[in-house]
Scaffold this motif. Structure first.
Motif, PDB file in Angstrom:
ATOM      1  N   PRO A  26       0.769  -1.059   0.141  1.00  0.00           N
ATOM      2  CA  PRO A  26       0.009  -0.164  -0.089  1.00  0.00           C
ATOM      3  C   PRO A  26       1.268   1.271   0.075  1.00  0.00           C
ATOM      4  N   GLU A  27       0.495   2.514  -0.721  1.00  0.00           N
ATOM      5  CA  GLU A  27       1.118   3.395  -0.900  1.00  0.00           C
ATOM      6  C   GLU A  27      -0.376   4.705  -1.064  1.00  0.00           C
ATOM      7  N   GLN A  28       0.802   5.615  -0.991  1.00  0.00           N
ATOM      8  CA  GLN A  28      -0.262   6.616  -1.587  1.00  0.00           C
ATOM      9  C   GLN A  28      -2.021   6.698  -0.304  1.00  0.00           C
ATOM     10  N   ILE A  29      -1.487   6.910   0.951  1.00  0.00           N
ATOM     11  CA  ILE A  29      -2.216   6.615   1.765  1.00  0.00           C
ATOM     12  C   ILE A  29      -3.439   7.881   1.878  1.00  0.00           C
ATOM     13  N   TRP A  44      -6.263   4.133  -0.711  1.00  0.00           N
ATOM     14  CA  TRP A  44      -5.045   4.590  -0.925  1.00  0.00           C
ATOM     15  C   TRP A  44      -4.908   3.407  -2.758  1.00  0.00           C
ATOM     16  N   SER A 115       0.521  -1.773   6.556  1.00  0.00           N
ATOM     17  CA  SER A 115       1.296  -0.370   6.011  1.00  0.00           C
ATOM     18  C   SER A 115       1.785   0.094   7.618  1.00  0.00           C
ATOM     19  N   GLN A 189       1.616  12.131   1.414  1.00  0.00           N
ATOM     20  CA  GLN A 189       0.681  10.621   2.594  1.00  0.00           C
ATOM     21  C   GLN A 189       1.603  11.144   3.812  1.00  0.00           C
ATOM     22  N   SER A 193      -2.296  11.383   5.491  1.00  0.00           N
ATOM     23  CA  SER A 193      -2.478  10.323   6.249  1.00  0.00           C
ATOM     24  C   SER A 193      -2.955  10.250   8.205  1.00  0.00           C
TER      25      SER A 193
END
Length: 435
Positions: A26-29, A44, A115, A189, A193
């Motif tokens: 997972p990224e860009q949360i 995400w 994450s 993020q 986040s």
């Protein structure tokens, strides 16, 4: 572990040219408010499909005293339009049954990939909640860097409760086949986040029929991915009714009448006596400004009149207190103005909306060197304006109580205060025509 042993076994038999899909890391949360204070939305991205994605969350208390663990399954969509090089899979989950005003810990999970854990605070439902919000527009991937320090500090130290980004992201989200959009969202993020990241579309989101804006963000009361024919919404936050609208319908053959009908109905509802008593402030935000002083004839002398014709009467008649705008890469604060007439040069019980153009977060990628300088004579409505290379910054809105709002424009370079003012209004409601 199984796939490692499989690779070793294949290597023993001389089979080395084997493709293995990357894990669904997972990224860009990033967060956004849900439909009420008991919800928070998280979105995400992953490089491969992970339909079993979910968010795991719990009340954040002293060590060993956290609340019960809760789970929310995510919806997955495959995003390809204008996104040839970007991550293709987006996930959205809604954390529900939150206790308003309480802190929560959460992490997202896609497949077997977890994450890091993050903290956020659910929206308070107290009627007298005094909150702070950063407001800005026009933040690029590289050029936006000057503003990131302020935003990171605020997110890390809990100095504000939310972020409002008034259009134009990354320059552009679709650039390099979506890779710039991915990089921009990853840079956000650490901020988004932790803090709800509320948006509206700008002109730089137009490519591919707004596909990146519609997929990458989720906003209250809207379907996800969002619909290009309904990129407007409202949400309540303490003593404020916020309205996010699209200026871009006037420049893309969009559904102008549909948005105006929605705005009229939404603002009439907000002005019902019981609602205006509970939330006396109405604040609207949209990307392109109705008034500005920049050397940008198209924006100030062509776009402005078109937007005034579309929105100004409605916002005046419905008593919109503040309008945040961006697009012109500078900062400008206006006197209370309607129909090109300055109503008063004071912010005590103003009798017309107050416009702020906070569009100096960093704009394009040329080392932060933005265009649209403010030079030459100002319009009579201009109370304060500033443009110079290096004056990048963001605004901070502090809703103190039902009658007072504090506004500051903060310079990113040294976090000094460039503009500091108060609005006092104890006569909330539709503005009355001036004769």
């Amino acid at each position: 572990m199984v796939h490692v042993w499989l690779l070793l076994l294949l290597a023993v038999f001389g089979v080395t040219n084997v493709y293995t899909a990357p894990p669904p890391v997972p990224e860009q949360i990033h967060l956004s408010y849900g439909d009420n204070p008991t919800e928070m939305v998280v979105v995400w991205s992953t490089p491969v499909s992970a339909p079993a994605s979910q968010v795991i969350y719990s009340l954040f208390g002293p060590p060993g005293d956290d609340g019960p663990i809760q789970f929310a399954n995510a919806t997955e969509v495959k995003f390809t339009t204008g996104n040839a090089q970007g991550l293709k899979y987006l996930h959205r989950a809604v954390m529900k049954n939150l206790q308003p005003g309480q802190r929560y810990s959460y992490h997202v999970k896609s497949g077997d990939q977890n994450s890091l854990s993050y903290l956020f605070k659910a929206m308070s439902d107290k009627p007298d909640w005094s909150f702070k919000v950063h407001v800005f527009g026009d933040m690029g991937h590289y050029g936006g860097a000057p503003a990131l320090k302020i935003l990171n500090d605020s997110a890390t130290n809990g100095l504000v409760d939310a972020i409002i980004h008034v259009g134009d992201f990354a320059y552009d989200l679709n650039t390099k086949g979506g890779k710039v959009g991915d990089d921009f969202m990853n840079r956000l993020q650490p901020i988004a986040s932790k803090l709800p990241y509320m948006t509206c579309p700008g002109n730089h989101e137009i490519p591919y029929n707004f596909s990146h804006y519609l997929h990458r963000f989720s906003m209250p009361g809207l379907s996800w991915p969002m619909n290009v024919n309904k990129m407007w919404f409202s949400f309540n936050m303490g003593m404020v009714h916020f309205v996010s609208y699209s200026t871009e319908v006037y420049f893309t053959n969009g559904p102008v009448n549909e948005q105006l009908q929605w705005l009229s109905a939404d603002l009439q509802e907000a002005n019902k006596a019981e609602n205006r008593a509970k939330r006396p402030w109405i604040i609207a935000y949209g990307h392109r400004p109705m008034y500005c002083s920049n050397i940008d004839l198209l924006g100030c002398d062509v776009d402005g009149p078109k937007l005034r014709k579309g929105f100004e009467d409605l916002f005046y008649q419905q008593g919109v207190d503040i309008i945040f705008e961006a697009h012109e890469h500078a900062y400008e604060r206006l006197w209370p103005v309607y129909n090109r007439k300055v109503h008063e040069k004071t912010y005590v019980n103003p009798t017309a909306p107050i416009h702020f153009i906070s569009a100096s977060a960093g704009c394009n990628d040329l080392d932060g060197l933005c265009i649209d300088p403010i030079l030459g004579p100002a319009g009579p409505w201009s109370a304060f304006r500033a443009w110079l290379p290096g004056l990048h910054g963001v605004g901070k809105l502090h809703v103190v109580n039902a009658t007072h709002i504090h506004w500051q424009q903060i310079i990113a370079k040294d976090e000094s205060i460039m503009d500091d003012m108060w609005i006092e209004q104890d006569q909330h409601g539709p503005f009355k025509p001036q004769y």
